[in-house]
Design a protein around this motif. Structure first.
Motif, PDB file in Angstrom:
ATOM      1  N   MET A  64       0.840  -1.190   0.000  1.00 51.28           N
ATOM      2  CA  MET A  64       0.000   0.000   0.000  1.00 51.28           C
ATOM      3  C   MET A  64       0.882   1.251   0.000  1.00 51.28           C
ATOM      4  SD  MET A  64      -3.012  -1.012   2.710  1.00 51.28           S
ATOM      5  CE  MET A  64      -3.898   0.511   2.334  1.00 51.28           C
ATOM      6  N   LEU A  65       0.307   2.353  -0.445  1.00 53.92           N
ATOM      7  CA  LEU A  65       1.011   3.631  -0.503  1.00 53.92           C
ATOM      8  C   LEU A  65       0.622   4.505   0.680  1.00 53.92           C
ATOM      9  CD1 LEU A  65       0.723   4.444  -4.310  1.00 53.92           C
ATOM     10  CD2 LEU A  65       2.658   3.439  -3.105  1.00 53.92           C
ATOM     11  N   THR A  66       1.591   5.279   1.142  1.00 55.46           N
ATOM     12  CA  THR A  66       1.365   6.176   2.273  1.00 55.46           C
ATOM     13  C   THR A  66       1.630   7.616   1.838  1.00 55.46           C
ATOM     14  OG1 THR A  66       2.099   4.467   3.813  1.00 55.46           O
ATOM     15  CG2 THR A  66       2.026   6.718   4.644  1.00 55.46           C
ATOM     16  N   LEU A  67       0.701   8.493   2.139  1.00 59.89           N
ATOM     17  CA  LEU A  67       0.900   9.902   1.821  1.00 59.89           C
ATOM     18  C   LEU A  67       1.965  10.508   2.728  1.00 59.89           C
ATOM     19  CD1 LEU A  67      -2.777  11.115   1.293  1.00 59.89           C
ATOM     20  CD2 LEU A  67      -1.058  10.621  -0.451  1.00 59.89           C
ATOM     21  N   PRO A  68       2.733  11.468   2.234  1.00 56.29           N
ATOM     22  CA  PRO A  68       3.782  12.090   3.057  1.00 56.29           C
ATOM     23  C   PRO A  68       3.196  12.751   4.298  1.00 56.29           C
ATOM     24  CG  PRO A  68       4.024  12.685   0.740  1.00 56.29           C
ATOM     25  CD  PRO A  68       2.708  12.005   0.866  1.00 56.29           C
ATOM     26  N   GLN A  69       3.878  12.559   5.417  1.00 56.70           N
ATOM     27  CA  GLN A  69       3.431  13.143   6.680  1.00 56.70           C
ATOM     28  C   GLN A  69       4.187  14.412   7.044  1.00 56.70           C
ATOM     29  OE1 GLN A  69       0.760  11.790   8.279  1.00 56.70           O
ATOM     30  NE2 GLN A  69       0.685  10.437   6.485  1.00 56.70           N
ATOM     31  N   ASN A  70       5.263  14.726   6.316  1.00 56.36           N
ATOM     32  CA  ASN A  70       6.021  15.944   6.591  1.00 56.36           C
ATOM     33  C   ASN A  70       6.571  16.493   5.275  1.00 56.36           C
ATOM     34  OD1 ASN A  70       8.258  14.286   5.987  1.00 56.36           O
ATOM     35  ND2 ASN A  70       8.448  13.682   8.135  1.00 56.36           N
ATOM     36  N   PHE A  71       7.316  17.562   5.403  1.00 56.04           N
ATOM     37  CA  PHE A  71       7.831  18.244   4.220  1.00 56.04           C
ATOM     38  C   PHE A  71       8.813  17.384   3.446  1.00 56.04           C
ATOM     39  CE2 PHE A  71       9.872  21.689   1.854  1.00 56.04           C
ATOM     40  CZ  PHE A  71       8.751  22.414   1.478  1.00 56.04           C
ATOM     41  N   GLY A  72       9.579  16.557   4.143  1.00 49.58           N
ATOM     42  CA  GLY A  72      10.526  15.667   3.489  1.00 49.58           C
ATOM     43  C   GLY A  72      11.783  16.377   3.012  1.00 49.58           C
ATOM     44  N   ASN A  73      12.660  15.597   2.380  1.00 50.15           N
ATOM     45  CA  ASN A  73      13.922  16.141   1.879  1.00 50.15           C
ATOM     46  C   ASN A  73      13.769  16.612   0.441  1.00 50.15           C
ATOM     47  OD1 ASN A  73      15.345  15.564   4.266  1.00 50.15           O
ATOM     48  ND2 ASN A  73      15.700  13.455   3.611  1.00 50.15           N
ATOM     49  N   ILE A  74      14.440  17.693   0.119  1.00 48.50           N
ATOM     50  CA  ILE A  74      14.488  18.198  -1.246  1.00 48.50           C
ATOM     51  C   ILE A  74      15.959  18.218  -1.663  1.00 48.50           C
ATOM     52  CG2 ILE A  74      14.013  20.136  -2.766  1.00 48.50           C
ATOM     53  CD1 ILE A  74      11.734  20.918  -1.023  1.00 48.50           C
ATOM     54  N   PHE A  75      16.233  17.627  -2.833  1.00 48.11           N
ATOM     55  CA  PHE A  75      17.604  17.505  -3.297  1.00 48.11           C
ATOM     56  C   PHE A  75      17.824  18.376  -4.527  1.00 48.11           C
ATOM     57  CE2 PHE A  75      16.847  13.512  -1.019  1.00 48.11           C
ATOM     58  CZ  PHE A  75      17.923  13.529  -0.143  1.00 48.11           C
ATOM     59  N   LEU A  76      19.050  18.808  -4.663  1.00 49.66           N
ATOM     60  CA  LEU A  76      19.453  19.614  -5.803  1.00 49.66           C
ATOM     61  C   LEU A  76      19.176  18.859  -7.098  1.00 49.66           C
ATOM     62  CD1 LEU A  76      20.997  22.262  -6.599  1.00 49.66           C
ATOM     63  CD2 LEU A  76      23.066  20.860  -6.642  1.00 49.66           C
ATOM     64  N   GLY A  77      18.574  19.536  -8.060  1.00 50.17           N
ATOM     65  CA  GLY A  77      18.259  18.906  -9.338  1.00 50.17           C
ATOM     66  C   GLY A  77      16.843  18.400  -9.435  1.00 50.17           C
ATOM     67  N   GLU A  78      16.137  18.274  -8.310  1.00 45.74           N
ATOM     68  CA  GLU A  78      14.749  17.836  -8.335  1.00 45.74           C
ATOM     69  C   GLU A  78      13.823  19.031  -8.579  1.00 45.74           C
ATOM     70  OE1 GLU A  78      15.030  13.982  -5.319  1.00 45.74           O
ATOM     71  OE2 GLU A  78      14.012  15.811  -4.678  1.00 45.74           O
ATOM     72  N   THR A  79      12.566  18.735  -8.884  1.00 54.06           N
ATOM     73  CA  THR A  79      11.564  19.773  -9.107  1.00 54.06           C
ATOM     74  C   THR A  79      10.728  19.941  -7.848  1.00 54.06           C
ATOM     75  OG1 THR A  79      11.468  19.310 -11.480  1.00 54.06           O
ATOM     76  CG2 THR A  79       9.607  20.491 -10.514  1.00 54.06           C
ATOM     77  N   GLU A 135      12.492  23.975 -10.614  1.00 52.59           N
ATOM     78  CA  GLU A 135      13.640  23.062 -10.601  1.00 52.59           C
ATOM     79  C   GLU A 135      14.738  23.657  -9.724  1.00 52.59           C
ATOM     80  OE1 GLU A 135      16.846  20.923 -13.648  1.00 52.59           O
ATOM     81  OE2 GLU A 135      15.109  22.010 -14.444  1.00 52.59           O
ATOM     82  N   VAL A 136      15.059  22.970  -8.659  1.00 51.95           N
ATOM     83  CA  VAL A 136      16.004  23.485  -7.668  1.00 51.95           C
ATOM     84  C   VAL A 136      17.419  23.420  -8.239  1.00 51.95           C
ATOM     85  CG1 VAL A 136      16.857  23.254  -5.327  1.00 51.95           C
ATOM     86  CG2 VAL A 136      14.481  22.707  -5.834  1.00 51.95           C
ATOM     87  N   LYS A 137      18.093  24.567  -8.252  1.00 50.52           N
ATOM     88  CA  LYS A 137      19.430  24.649  -8.836  1.00 50.52           C
ATOM     89  C   LYS A 137      20.475  25.169  -7.861  1.00 50.52           C
ATOM     90  CE  LYS A 137      17.611  25.392 -13.498  1.00 50.52           C
ATOM     91  NZ  LYS A 137      17.610  26.261 -14.694  1.00 50.52           N
ATOM     92  N   GLU A 138      20.077  25.373  -6.603  1.00 53.57           N
ATOM     93  CA  GLU A 138      21.019  25.837  -5.583  1.00 53.57           C
ATOM     94  C   GLU A 138      20.837  25.011  -4.319  1.00 53.57           C
ATOM     95  OE1 GLU A 138      21.319  30.065  -4.794  1.00 53.57           O
ATOM     96  OE2 GLU A 138      20.271  30.505  -6.664  1.00 53.57           O
ATOM     97  N   ILE A 139      21.934  24.770  -3.626  1.00 53.77           N
ATOM     98  CA  ILE A 139      21.862  24.092  -2.339  1.00 53.77           C
ATOM     99  C   ILE A 139      21.789  25.145  -1.234  1.00 53.77           C
ATOM    100  CG2 ILE A 139      23.074  22.042  -3.153  1.00 53.77           C
ATOM    101  CD1 ILE A 139      25.588  23.071  -1.809  1.00 53.77           C
TER     102      ILE A 139
END
Length: 419
Positions: A64-79, A135-139
């Motif tokens: 089964m799938l679980t919806l995100p419970q928090n903001f989570g991690n965002i990585f460089l290069g992702e949208t 699109e994230v281009k800066e850390i």
């Protein structure tokens, strides 16, 4: 935001939620042996649990799938995607609603709003929705600034803002190494550059490496050396059919760059830093979330040849002891002036030159070269270094010495194993 504005109750409510893919449900299975007191009770409960995989209930990973419970991690290069909603919580009709979303980074401020025009009116229990993408281009630290301005039915203009702070992390650690290889031919010269790119997954989840390619600069053609067998579809990857990169794992990608024919001679004598190209990396994580990184232009320090470059065009692999052998040297004028050269040959302990030392080679224009046949012999067996050449420019009275030009294997043709 001042204290008065912070305490003021607004007619509109702002909600912001990050849009991200769900994750697979994980559970903690509880088991025991049949001879224990619970018997098969735990096993029966897991089999009846709709979130577990049938036949593999003791696995932590469910179906089964679980919806995100928090903001989570965002990585460089992702949208980065976010859902913005403005809801009218009052019983009044609100007019001239303007919703603005800006993303503040350490170096710039970006407007992410799909529309900068105001909504004429918003009735009670109605909302304005917007989805933004970037699109994230800066850390580093990013701040999403959401501002709402509106006018009440009595003509009062109100305004409020909300700030959402998050960190952008680096997903990959990329290291590059350059190796210079020189391949000389009688009439042309090709200076190959080998690029090794080490890519490490520094996230906590596996990655599917969709593409890792090198976009060369205008001076080079590139050949990828990451296949082991040639097939109709281009060859089998050295990493296998399933190109997954586990957390903290590292892979090495190899590329060969050759100067284009029109730049081949220039590439051989160019000084300083040369631009090679940039890496283009595309990956997917979780349930198909796509990320892409492009490195800055990769630069390598070209070999320093000085004013005169001396290289070997022809040299035998193996020669006989105390027997003359021939080599062909190539002398290239790397300076911006004409030279008048004199060649001197100095014998070493093992290498002896045959011919007249101190002979005139004549004038050599800038970027020009000449091929020079020479004869020498070795008096010592084994792997010997060819040294002892000296060039003098009579115009400036400047001398250039060349040691350890190349190595040659010297053997004795009369050696015997008989006792």
């Amino acid at each position: 935001m001042d204290v008065t504005q912070a305490k003021q109750e607004h007619l509109l409510a702002l909600k912001v939620m990050r849009l991200t893919k769900p994750t697979l449900f994980t559970n903690m299975p509880v088991t025991c042996e049949e001879r224990d007191l619970p018997g098969d009770l735990f096993g029966q409960l897991m089999r009846e649990d709709p979130s577990t995989i049938k036949g593999a209930e003791i696995l932590m990973l469910g179906e089964m799938l679980t919806l995100p419970q928090n903001f989570g991690n965002i990585f460089l290069g992702e949208t980065f995607s976010s859902y913005i909603s403005v809801h009218n919580d009052s019983n009044q009709v609100v007019k001239d609603i303007l919703v603005k979303a800006d993303l503040q980074t350490s170096s710039q401020r970006l407007n992410l709003s799909a529309s900068n025009s105001a909504v004429a009116e918003l009735k009670p229990e109605c909302c304005i929705d917007d989805v933004i993408h970037h699109e994230v281009k800066e850390i580093g630290t990013h701040i999403l600034v959401c501002a709402v301005s509106y006018t009440t039915q009595y003509g009062e203009k109100l305004y409020f803002r909300k700030f959402f702070k998050f960190q952008v992390l680096k997903p990959l650690d990329v290291k590059t190494k350059f190796y210079n290889a020189e391949v000389s031919q009688p009439l042309s010269e090709t200076n190959e550059v080998f690029l090794e790119a080490q890519i490490q997954n520094i996230t906590t989840s596996p990655m599917f490496m969709e593409k890792v390619s090198l976009e060369p600069s205008m001076m080079y053609n590139v050949t990828e050396l990451n296949t082991v067998a040639a097939t109709d579809d281009g060859g089998e990857s050295t990493f296998g059919k399933m190109s997954y990169l586990q957390p903290m794992d590292t892979r090495q990608y190899l590329y060969c760059l050759k100067p284009k024919p029109e730049y081949a001679e220039k590439a051989g004598v160019i000084k300083g830093v040369t631009v090679i190209g940039k890496l283009d990396i595309v990956w997917k994580t979780n349930l198909g979330e796509r990320g892409r990184l492009q490195t800055s232009q990769l630069q390598r320090m070209a070999p320093g040849y000085g004013d005169i470059r001396l290289s070997l065009e022809i040299i035998p692999d193996t020669v006989n002891l105390e027997e003359p052998f021939d080599i062909i040297c190539k002398i290239t004028n790397c300076s911006e002036r004409t030279m008048d050269l004199v060649l001197e040959m100095c014998n070493t302990r093992s290498i002896h030159w045959c011919g007249v030392s101190g002979r005139q080679l004549g004038k050599l224009s800038p970027a020009a070269f000449l091929s020079l046949p020479l004869t020498l012999l070795s008096s010592v067996q084994g792997l010997q270094s060819i040294s002892g050449l000296r060039l003098t420019d009579t115009f400036l009275k400047r001398t250039y010495e060349y040691d350890d030009i190349a190595q040659v294997c010297v053997i004795c043709p009369f050696s015997s194993n008989e006792s």
